[in-house]
Design an enzyme around this catalytic site. Structure first.
Site, PDB file in Angstrom:
ATOM      1  N   LYS A 221       0.821  -1.207   0.000  1.00  0.00           N
ATOM      2  CA  LYS A 221       0.000   0.000   0.000  1.00  0.00           C
ATOM      3  C   LYS A 221       0.857   1.260   0.000  1.00  0.00           C
ATOM      4  CE  LYS A 221      -4.354  -1.771   1.765  1.00  0.00           C
ATOM      5  NZ  LYS A 221      -5.372  -1.731   2.839  1.00  0.00           N
ATOM      6  N   ARG A 255      -3.552 -10.087   5.227  1.00  0.00           N
ATOM      7  CA  ARG A 255      -4.133 -10.086   3.879  1.00  0.00           C
ATOM      8  C   ARG A 255      -3.068  -9.543   2.930  1.00  0.00           C
ATOM      9  NH1 ARG A 255      -6.844  -6.542   0.412  1.00  0.00           N
ATOM     10  NH2 ARG A 255      -8.458  -7.529  -0.869  1.00  0.00           N
TER      11      ARG A 255
END
Length: 276
Positions: A221, A255
């Site tokens: 991210k 995740r």
């Protein structure tokens, strides 16, 4: 910390890994990468061989300012992928990344096991009722607004305190609809600035007071690549660092896009905490 996935009790006392499989053309890291059946099956097989516990399938990119996708298009994209993977890997536990009740129900009816909702039921009034009726585990994430508006909704007086209140309210709503197995996700990158993401990470252990399993989704991210001045493609090392921090602060599910590396982080963490 047990969750019931299609009659199989999964113990989250030991951390688990959830591999990401996007069937979208515009996801921030792997958008458009898995376009045909062979590519989808190869990636699913690789993740399973690398040790993933769950495969999370998404058909609507939730990156900031993501393009709107209709409910019908989302179903059209995701249900065939669920059916394809379960045809070839019937023991796979599939999670569905959606905030829409109709998509969730179609996928569960096709064999998926978990619903992963970025909106915790706030973007579809039927979601909590549907998940409660289907009796499946439910991942609820913290976010303000929606993928198109969240970048402007980063005002907090005390972000962690407000997130804890948010989860308290959403958990109560979920329980009122009969949802038993709940996992919370702090939503790194969703309605949070770079500094706010790291404040939440720094205080991640505080979410253990909720006494529910915690999922951490930091994989590749912008909180990594913007800080380091590189790209999502170069953010694996940073991802592993943040995954390890997440484990040490109580995360029970990672995740990730890169299953092998996450499984190795879990193995090392488990070895460390097993020592006297």
């Amino acid at each position: 910390m047990l969750i019931n996935c299609k009659g199989r009790l999964i113990n989250l006392s030991a951390p688990k890994v959830m591999g990401i499989l996007n069937c979208t053309p515009d996801s921030f890291f792997d958008g458009g990468k898995y376009r045909d059946e062979a590519q989808l099956l190869n990636q699913a097989e690789k993740m399973l061989a690398d040790g993933t516990d769950f495969i999370d399938i998404g058909a609507y990119s939730s990156k900031p300012n993501a393009e709107f996708v209709s409910e019908e298009e989302e179903v059209k994209r995701v249900v065939p992928v669920v059916e394809l993977i379960l045809k070839h890997f019937p023991e796979a536990l599939l999670s569905i990344d959606t905030f829409r009740a109709k998509v969730a129900e179609a996928c569960i009816n096709s064999g998926a096991a978990i619903i992963n909702d970025i909106a915790a039921g706030l973007l579809d009034d039927a979601m909590l009722q549907t998940v409660g009726r289907l009796k499946v585990p439910y991942i609820m994430m913290h976010m303000q607004g929606n993928p198109q508006t969240m970048v402007k909704l980063t005002q907090y007086d005390d972000i962690v305190q407000e997130m804890l209140f948010y989860f308290s309210e959403r958990i109560a709503a979920a329980r009122s609809h009969g949802i038993e197995d709940i996992i919370i996700d702090p939503g790194f990158g969703f309605a949070k600035t770079l500094s706010q993401n790291y404040e939440v990470l720094n205080k991640l252990e505080l979410f253990q007071m909720i006494k529910l399993p915690l999922l951490s989704g930091v994989s590749r991210k912008s909180m990594i690549y913007k800080l380091l001045g590189n790209t999502p493609q170069e953010a694996l090392n940073g991802t592993t660092a943040l995954n390890t921090i997440s484990l040490m602060k109580g995360a029970k599910i990672l995740r990730v896009h890169d299953v092998k590396e996450a499984v190795e982080a879990v193995t090392i963490y488990e070895k460390m905490i097993s020592q006297p």
